[in-house]
Design an enzyme around this catalytic site. Structure first.
Site, PDB file in Angstrom:
ATOM      1  N   ASP A 104       0.826  -1.205   0.000  1.00  0.00           N
ATOM      2  CA  ASP A 104       0.000   0.000   0.000  1.00  0.00           C
ATOM      3  C   ASP A 104       0.867   1.264   0.000  1.00  0.00           C
ATOM      4  O   ASP A 104       1.944   1.277   0.602  1.00  0.00           O
ATOM      5  CB  ASP A 104      -0.902  -0.016   1.246  1.00  0.00           C
ATOM      6  CG  ASP A 104      -2.036   0.989   1.146  1.00  0.00           C
ATOM      7  OD1 ASP A 104      -2.285   1.505   0.034  1.00  0.00           O
ATOM      8  OD2 ASP A 104      -2.677   1.259   2.168  1.00  0.00           O
ATOM      9  N   GLY A 105       0.362   2.304  -0.656  1.00  0.00           N
ATOM     10  CA  GLY A 105       1.033   3.602  -0.583  1.00  0.00           C
ATOM     11  C   GLY A 105       1.588   4.125  -1.899  1.00  0.00           C
ATOM     12  O   GLY A 105       2.247   5.167  -1.918  1.00  0.00           O
ATOM     13  N   ARG A 163      -0.477   9.396 -10.214  1.00  0.00           N
ATOM     14  CA  ARG A 163      -0.533   8.128  -9.462  1.00  0.00           C
ATOM     15  C   ARG A 163       0.137   6.989 -10.235  1.00  0.00           C
ATOM     16  O   ARG A 163       0.717   6.074  -9.652  1.00  0.00           O
ATOM     17  CB  ARG A 163      -1.983   7.758  -9.144  1.00  0.00           C
ATOM     18  CG  ARG A 163      -2.633   8.666  -8.118  1.00  0.00           C
ATOM     19  CD  ARG A 163      -4.099   8.290  -7.909  1.00  0.00           C
ATOM     20  NE  ARG A 163      -4.264   6.936  -7.367  1.00  0.00           N
ATOM     21  CZ  ARG A 163      -4.165   6.642  -6.078  1.00  0.00           C
ATOM     22  NH1 ARG A 163      -3.895   7.566  -5.192  1.00  0.00           N
ATOM     23  NH2 ARG A 163      -4.341   5.394  -5.667  1.00  0.00           N
ATOM     24  N   HIS A 190       2.555   3.654  -9.142  1.00  0.00           N
ATOM     25  CA  HIS A 190       2.368   2.228  -9.428  1.00  0.00           C
ATOM     26  C   HIS A 190       3.586   1.656 -10.169  1.00  0.00           C
ATOM     27  O   HIS A 190       3.979   0.522  -9.936  1.00  0.00           O
ATOM     28  CB  HIS A 190       1.087   2.010 -10.220  1.00  0.00           C
ATOM     29  CG  HIS A 190      -0.154   2.301  -9.414  1.00  0.00           C
ATOM     30  ND1 HIS A 190      -0.359   1.787  -8.155  1.00  0.00           N
ATOM     31  CD2 HIS A 190      -1.241   3.073  -9.675  1.00  0.00           C
ATOM     32  CE1 HIS A 190      -1.527   2.210  -7.685  1.00  0.00           C
ATOM     33  NE2 HIS A 190      -2.082   3.002  -8.583  1.00  0.00           N
ATOM     34  N   SER A 245      -7.251  -5.838  -5.537  1.00  0.00           N
ATOM     35  CA  SER A 245      -8.297  -6.432  -4.698  1.00  0.00           C
ATOM     36  C   SER A 245      -9.658  -6.374  -5.400  1.00  0.00           C
ATOM     37  O   SER A 245      -9.858  -5.596  -6.340  1.00  0.00           O
ATOM     38  CB  SER A 245      -8.384  -5.685  -3.363  1.00  0.00           C
ATOM     39  OG  SER A 245      -9.012  -4.432  -3.543  1.00  0.00           O
ATOM     40  N   GLU A 270     -12.110  -4.964  -4.344  1.00  0.00           N
ATOM     41  CA  GLU A 270     -12.606  -3.592  -4.149  1.00  0.00           C
ATOM     42  C   GLU A 270     -11.913  -2.594  -5.086  1.00  0.00           C
ATOM     43  O   GLU A 270     -12.433  -1.500  -5.335  1.00  0.00           O
ATOM     44  CB  GLU A 270     -12.396  -3.158  -2.691  1.00  0.00           C
ATOM     45  CG  GLU A 270     -13.313  -3.866  -1.694  1.00  0.00           C
ATOM     46  CD  GLU A 270     -12.973  -5.340  -1.472  1.00  0.00           C
ATOM     47  OE1 GLU A 270     -11.778  -5.709  -1.562  1.00  0.00           O
ATOM     48  OE2 GLU A 270     -13.903  -6.142  -1.222  1.00  0.00           O
ATOM     49  N   LEU A 325      11.097 -20.520  -4.869  1.00  0.00           N
ATOM     50  CA  LEU A 325      10.123 -19.602  -4.272  1.00  0.00           C
ATOM     51  C   LEU A 325       8.773 -19.794  -4.957  1.00  0.00           C
ATOM     52  O   LEU A 325       8.684 -19.748  -6.186  1.00  0.00           O
ATOM     53  CB  LEU A 325      10.589 -18.143  -4.457  1.00  0.00           C
ATOM     54  CG  LEU A 325       9.611 -17.067  -3.974  1.00  0.00           C
ATOM     55  CD1 LEU A 325       9.497 -17.070  -2.450  1.00  0.00           C
ATOM     56  CD2 LEU A 325      10.051 -15.677  -4.449  1.00  0.00           C
ATOM     57  N   ARG A 367       2.178  -5.145   5.911  1.00  0.00           N
ATOM     58  CA  ARG A 367       1.420  -4.115   5.188  1.00  0.00           C
ATOM     59  C   ARG A 367       2.193  -2.808   5.284  1.00  0.00           C
ATOM     60  O   ARG A 367       2.514  -2.343   6.376  1.00  0.00           O
ATOM     61  CB  ARG A 367       0.022  -3.911   5.773  1.00  0.00           C
ATOM     62  CG  ARG A 367      -0.723  -2.822   4.996  1.00  0.00           C
ATOM     63  CD  ARG A 367      -2.159  -2.618   5.423  1.00  0.00           C
ATOM     64  NE  ARG A 367      -2.795  -1.698   4.485  1.00  0.00           N
ATOM     65  CZ  ARG A 367      -4.065  -1.714   4.145  1.00  0.00           C
ATOM     66  NH1 ARG A 367      -4.865  -2.615   4.665  1.00  0.00           N
ATOM     67  NH2 ARG A 367      -4.562  -0.835   3.291  1.00  0.00           N
ATOM     68  N   SER A 372      -7.944  -5.468   5.232  1.00  0.00           N
ATOM     69  CA  SER A 372      -8.564  -5.084   3.956  1.00  0.00           C
ATOM     70  C   SER A 372      -8.942  -6.257   3.059  1.00  0.00           C
ATOM     71  O   SER A 372      -8.610  -6.281   1.863  1.00  0.00           O
ATOM     72  CB  SER A 372      -7.645  -4.121   3.196  1.00  0.00           C
ATOM     73  OG  SER A 372      -7.474  -2.931   3.919  1.00  0.00           O
TER      74      SER A 372
HETATM   75  C1  FPP Z   1      -1.712   0.242  -3.328  1.00  0.00           C
HETATM   76  O1  FPP Z   1      -1.339   1.587  -3.442  1.00  0.00           O
HETATM   77  C2  FPP Z   1      -1.284  -0.556  -4.451  1.00  0.00           C
HETATM   78  C3  FPP Z   1      -2.099  -1.151  -5.380  1.00  0.00           C
HETATM   79  C4  FPP Z   1      -3.580  -1.041  -5.375  1.00  0.00           C
HETATM   80  C5  FPP Z   1      -1.586  -1.954  -6.479  1.00  0.00           C
HETATM   81  C6  FPP Z   1      -0.293  -2.685  -6.247  1.00  0.00           C
HETATM   82  C7  FPP Z   1       0.359  -2.792  -7.575  1.00  0.00           C
HETATM   83  C8  FPP Z   1       1.686  -2.710  -7.805  1.00  0.00           C
HETATM   84  C9  FPP Z   1       2.681  -2.640  -6.719  1.00  0.00           C
HETATM   85  C10 FPP Z   1       2.204  -2.663  -9.193  1.00  0.00           C
HETATM   86  C11 FPP Z   1       2.048  -3.850 -10.063  1.00  0.00           C
HETATM   87  C12 FPP Z   1       2.109  -5.188  -9.411  1.00  0.00           C
HETATM   88  C13 FPP Z   1       2.817  -6.243  -9.865  1.00  0.00           C
HETATM   89  C14 FPP Z   1       2.687  -7.583  -9.176  1.00  0.00           C
HETATM   90  C15 FPP Z   1       3.759  -6.121 -10.999  1.00  0.00           C
HETATM   91  P1  FPP Z   1      -2.494   2.673  -3.474  1.00  0.00           P
HETATM   92  O2  FPP Z   1      -2.737   3.056  -4.882  1.00  0.00           O
HETATM   93  O3  FPP Z   1      -3.677   2.192  -2.711  1.00  0.00           O
HETATM   94  O4  FPP Z   1      -1.779   3.849  -2.694  1.00  0.00           O
HETATM   95  P2  FPP Z   1      -2.476   4.978  -1.816  1.00  0.00           P
HETATM   96  O5  FPP Z   1      -3.131   4.297  -0.634  1.00  0.00           O
HETATM   97  O6  FPP Z   1      -1.317   5.833  -1.395  1.00  0.00           O
HETATM   98  O7  FPP Z   1      -3.440   5.700  -2.714  1.00  0.00           O
END
Ligand code: FPP
Length: 248
Positions: free
Chosen positions: A21-22, A34, A38, A66, A68, A132, A189, A197
């Protein structure tokens, strides 16, 4: 076991599950879109897999998208799917060469057919990996998994393949999308929130929980090691007393 910074040996979790997250906040703090968060998050995923291999962790589960997350703006959903597709195209050969077995858990019904095809292909190409076990949760929710397991078992009962009395914790766990691997020892997390979550609701029953304020793109081997060290200091009793598990 692995050598600790103090010179001794410390227990390494067999299975680590991560909510990454983040990404959005990481980008916003840099006045970036944003999407940049990512992309940086995807780089942190690579570094995390490499470090899990170095530490001899047997299984890693990552929450990439997720149930959601479908509620996010269509543009962001599209970008996350695109990043996943790109990561598969870019990384699968190297993952396979490093003994990583890649597979996926989640509700595929809303995923693009091309993505599902690449996911299946990645799983096929890495099926022999023994270093792994990497499970990526995509369109996944803990409640979805419990419901689909219940539906599978209900259908088996209705068809007369199993007796209702045969439904127990073992058969239930075997019907989950996460079946076939040890339950997570350590949950991490990032991003400052202290909640599950809708991740791995069944599987986390006895998992040690570890939270960090670090935003996911800044997660690195130092922070991963801090989580592993903290895990090694926990006493896991699984409902028994401290005396029974042999440590005070
Ligand atoms: C949460 O940050 C992250 C996600 C919803 C997506 C996770 C995806 C990646 C790390 C990239 C691609 C994944 C792979 C496996 C290659 P957020 O957007 O909720 O951040 P925020 O809470 O600061 O808005």
């Amino acid at each position: 076991m692995v050598a600790s910074d103090q010179g001794g040996m410390q227990a390494v979790p067999r299975h680590v599950a991560v909510i990454m997250d983040g990404n959005g906040r990481w980008a916003e703090r840099r006045a970036l879109p944003r999407a940049a968060g990512h992309r940086a998050g995807a780089r942190a995923v690579r570094a995390t897999i490499e470090h899990a291999l170095r530490r001899g962790i047997a299984a890693l589960t990552l929450f990439a998208f997720s149930s959601e997350n479908w509620q996010r703006p269509a543009e962001e959903v599209g970008l996350l799917m695109q990043l996943l597709l790109e990561a598969l195209d870019r990384e699968v050969a190297e993952l396979g060469a490093n003994g990583v077995r890649l597979h996926f858990a989640g509700d595929r019904s809303r995923l693009a057919p091309l993505l599902v095809e690449r996911m299946d292909e990645a799983a096929r190409r890495t099926a022999g990996g023994r270093q792994l076990d990497l499970l990526v949760a995509v369109a996944y929710g803990g409640r979805w998994d419990i419901v689909q397991a219940a539906r599978t078992l209900a259908a088996a009962v209705a068809a007369g393949r199993i007796d209702p009395a045969g439904v127990d914790e073992t058969t239930f766990a075997a019907s989950l999308a996460t079946a076939g691997r040890p339950e997570p020892d350590l949950f991490i997390r990032t991003g400052g929130e202290r909640r599950i979550s809708n991740f791995l609701l069944w599987d986390l029953a006895y998992t040690e929980l570890w939270f960090s304020d670090t935003l996911w793109p800044d997660f690195d081997e130092r922070i991963f090691d801090a989580a592993i060290s903290d895990f090694a200091s926990r006493q896991r009793r699984f409902g028994r007393t401290a005396a029974q598990v042999g440590r005070s």
